[in-house]
Motif scaffolding. Structure first.
Motif, PDB file in Angstrom:
ATOM      1  N   SER A  56       0.839  -1.333   0.141  1.00  0.00           N
ATOM      2  CA  SER A  56       0.032  -0.020  -0.154  1.00  0.00           C
ATOM      3  C   SER A  56       0.735   1.082   0.034  1.00  0.00           C
ATOM      4  O   SER A  56       0.337   2.585   0.187  1.00  0.00           O
ATOM      5  CB  SER A  56      -1.116   0.017   1.215  1.00  0.00           C
ATOM      6  OG  SER A  56      -0.133   0.000   2.438  1.00  0.00           O
ATOM      7  N   GLY A  57       2.172   0.965  -0.253  1.00  0.00           N
ATOM      8  CA  GLY A  57       3.023   2.324  -0.276  1.00  0.00           C
ATOM      9  C   GLY A  57       2.803   3.177  -1.440  1.00  0.00           C
ATOM     10  O   GLY A  57       2.500   2.648  -2.568  1.00  0.00           O
ATOM     11  N   PRO A  84      -1.977   3.337  -3.202  1.00  0.00           N
ATOM     12  CA  PRO A  84      -2.720   2.797  -2.061  1.00  0.00           C
ATOM     13  C   PRO A  84      -4.212   3.009  -2.224  1.00  0.00           C
ATOM     14  O   PRO A  84      -4.909   2.007  -1.577  1.00  0.00           O
ATOM     15  CB  PRO A  84      -2.199   4.404  -1.329  1.00  0.00           C
ATOM     16  CG  PRO A  84      -1.010   4.894  -2.115  1.00  0.00           C
ATOM     17  CD  PRO A  84      -0.935   4.479  -3.271  1.00  0.00           C
ATOM     18  N   LYS A  85      -4.843   3.659  -3.256  1.00  0.00           N
ATOM     19  CA  LYS A  85      -6.323   3.582  -3.314  1.00  0.00           C
ATOM     20  C   LYS A  85      -6.698   2.308  -3.754  1.00  0.00           C
ATOM     21  O   LYS A  85      -7.773   1.582  -3.459  1.00  0.00           O
ATOM     22  CB  LYS A  85      -6.775   4.536  -4.461  1.00  0.00           C
ATOM     23  CG  LYS A  85      -8.196   4.761  -4.533  1.00  0.00           C
ATOM     24  CD  LYS A  85      -8.414   5.737  -5.328  1.00  0.00           C
ATOM     25  CE  LYS A  85      -9.942   5.860  -5.792  1.00  0.00           C
ATOM     26  NZ  LYS A  85     -10.437   6.940  -6.550  1.00  0.00           N
ATOM     27  N   SER A 104       0.551  -3.329   3.718  1.00  0.00           N
ATOM     28  CA  SER A 104       1.914  -2.859   4.030  1.00  0.00           C
ATOM     29  C   SER A 104       2.398  -1.827   3.303  1.00  0.00           C
ATOM     30  O   SER A 104       2.486  -1.881   2.026  1.00  0.00           O
ATOM     31  CB  SER A 104       2.777  -4.091   4.103  1.00  0.00           C
ATOM     32  OG  SER A 104       4.021  -3.801   4.131  1.00  0.00           O
ATOM     33  N   ALA A 105       2.687  -0.560   3.905  1.00  0.00           N
ATOM     34  CA  ALA A 105       3.301   0.552   3.393  1.00  0.00           C
ATOM     35  C   ALA A 105       4.886   0.428   3.016  1.00  0.00           C
ATOM     36  O   ALA A 105       5.538   1.170   2.346  1.00  0.00           O
ATOM     37  CB  ALA A 105       3.048   1.912   3.861  1.00  0.00           C
ATOM     38  N   VAL A 129       0.462  -3.006  -7.523  1.00  0.00           N
ATOM     39  CA  VAL A 129      -0.018  -3.556  -6.226  1.00  0.00           C
ATOM     40  C   VAL A 129       0.258  -4.911  -6.134  1.00  0.00           C
ATOM     41  O   VAL A 129      -0.138  -5.765  -7.060  1.00  0.00           O
ATOM     42  CB  VAL A 129      -1.499  -3.377  -5.629  1.00  0.00           C
ATOM     43  CG1 VAL A 129      -1.905  -3.984  -4.518  1.00  0.00           C
ATOM     44  CG2 VAL A 129      -1.753  -2.043  -5.613  1.00  0.00           C
ATOM     45  N   GLN A 130       0.954  -5.480  -4.983  1.00  0.00           N
ATOM     46  CA  GLN A 130       1.285  -7.022  -4.779  1.00  0.00           C
ATOM     47  C   GLN A 130       0.443  -7.470  -3.677  1.00  0.00           C
ATOM     48  O   GLN A 130       0.082  -6.647  -2.912  1.00  0.00           O
ATOM     49  CB  GLN A 130       2.757  -6.993  -4.547  1.00  0.00           C
ATOM     50  CG  GLN A 130       3.800  -7.374  -5.331  1.00  0.00           C
ATOM     51  CD  GLN A 130       5.047  -7.830  -4.848  1.00  0.00           C
ATOM     52  OE1 GLN A 130       5.859  -7.129  -4.335  1.00  0.00           O
ATOM     53  NE2 GLN A 130       5.243  -9.447  -4.766  1.00  0.00           N
ATOM     54  N   VAL A 131      -0.084  -8.685  -3.896  1.00  0.00           N
ATOM     55  CA  VAL A 131      -0.971  -9.478  -3.000  1.00  0.00           C
ATOM     56  C   VAL A 131      -0.177 -10.716  -2.854  1.00  0.00           C
ATOM     57  O   VAL A 131       0.283 -11.432  -3.583  1.00  0.00           O
ATOM     58  CB  VAL A 131      -2.387  -9.852  -3.636  1.00  0.00           C
ATOM     59  CG1 VAL A 131      -3.066 -10.505  -2.769  1.00  0.00           C
ATOM     60  CG2 VAL A 131      -2.981  -8.603  -3.956  1.00  0.00           C
ATOM     61  N   SER A 132      -0.026 -10.917  -1.635  1.00  0.00           N
ATOM     62  CA  SER A 132       0.836 -12.016  -0.955  1.00  0.00           C
ATOM     63  C   SER A 132       0.024 -13.401  -1.489  1.00  0.00           C
ATOM     64  O   SER A 132      -1.187 -13.491  -1.682  1.00  0.00           O
ATOM     65  CB  SER A 132       1.204 -12.155   0.253  1.00  0.00           C
ATOM     66  OG  SER A 132      -0.067 -12.199   1.142  1.00  0.00           O
ATOM     67  N   ILE A 133       0.785 -14.630  -1.491  1.00  0.00           N
ATOM     68  CA  ILE A 133       0.344 -16.014  -1.779  1.00  0.00           C
ATOM     69  C   ILE A 133       0.521 -16.611  -0.452  1.00  0.00           C
ATOM     70  O   ILE A 133       1.220 -16.210   0.447  1.00  0.00           O
ATOM     71  CB  ILE A 133       1.014 -16.675  -2.698  1.00  0.00           C
ATOM     72  CG1 ILE A 133       2.230 -17.095  -2.696  1.00  0.00           C
ATOM     73  CG2 ILE A 133       0.669 -15.872  -4.034  1.00  0.00           C
ATOM     74  CD1 ILE A 133       3.139 -17.750  -3.424  1.00  0.00           C
TER      75      ILE A 133
END
Length: 258
Positions: A56-57, A84-85, A104-105, A129-133
């Motif tokens: 989210s940084g 971030p949005k 996480s910023a 934007v990254q999303v974890s696995i």
């Protein structure tokens, strides 16, 4: 504009500094796609054990998360902005499905993000934007994550799963090599292609039990799971857009989902 979803095999970090069939493919891929307003990436190298983490940084840093490679690799920066949005929107999708997330910023771009995207979009001007696995939850959970984020595609957001269609690094350096290792990779990757084209999602989700030589090709599941995020965000229609092999058994197939 509706974007496709992609699964990309990002290969060795050396692809950032060495020309190859796959680096040429990624460079051309960025030119053939309509420019997205943002990119969401599920990377093999962002594997979190508990909560789903969403970057989210505003300006995440470049992570050089590999060891014993040439110095020029560690000097590369990929200063793409965050969004971030969009991170908030993604978090809301998960929240409505009863899934907890953490924004996480501070999290930066791992090499599963910046190596392929630097080739696809070298100007680094598209927000990411990254999303974890979570390899402990497996294919079904990752597929659901893709389903939750599917609406983003119609808002000109490109969803990418970044991993490897096969990924047995220990075998690459094993001496003596497993005698039939090339055959085992070919049988696995062919099975994956067949099931994707046939839209046999259930077989794919059960790949650990049904696919030939699944554990040989993926002793750990981190590089295969991003495929399910891309698949889940689509209606199942797929096109194989790249095929390559490096070091005998590192398969670098790529797929486009619609």
């Amino acid at each position: 504009m509706t974007q496709p979803a992609l699964f990309i095999s990002h290969g060795s970090p050396m692809m950032a500094v060495q020309q190859s069939a796959t680096s040429d493919f990624l460079a051309s891929l960025g030119q053939t796609l309509s420019k997205p307003r943002a990119i969401v990436v599920f990377s093999a190298h962002f594997d979190e054990a508990h909560d789903i983490v969403i970057t989210s940084g505003d300006a995440p840093h470049t992570i050089h998360d590999f060891y014993n490679f040439p110095k020029p690799l560690y000097e590369i920066q990929y200063p793409a902005p965050g969004d971030p949005k969009l991170a908030n929107t993604i978090s809301e999708y998960f929240y409505k499905a009863g899934i907890k997330t953490v924004k996480s910023a501070d999290q930066g771009w791992d090499h599963g993000v910046w190596i392929p995207l630097r080739l696809m979009y070298p100007t680094a001007n598209i927000p990411i934007v990254q999303v974890s696995i979570n390899t402990r939850l497996g294919a079904q959970a990752t597929y659901k994550y893709g389903q939750l984020l599917a609406p983003l595609r119609s808002d000109n957001v490109l969803i990418i799963g970044s991993g490897g269609i096969s990924h047995n690094l220990r075998e690459i350096f094993k001496s003596p090599a497993t005698p039939n290792r090339v055959q085992m990779v070919n049988e696995f990757t062919h099975w994956v292609e067949q099931k994707l084209i046939a839209q046999n999602t259930q077989a794919l989700l059960n790949y650990l039990n049904e696919a030939p030589h699944a554990l040989f090709n993926h002793p750990t599941q981190d590089h295969f799971l991003p495929l399910f995020a891309a698949l889940g965000s689509s209606d199942g229609k797929v096109e194989k857009i790249h095929e390559d092999i490096e070091m005998d058994i590192l398969a670098l197939d790529a797929y486009k989902f619609y």
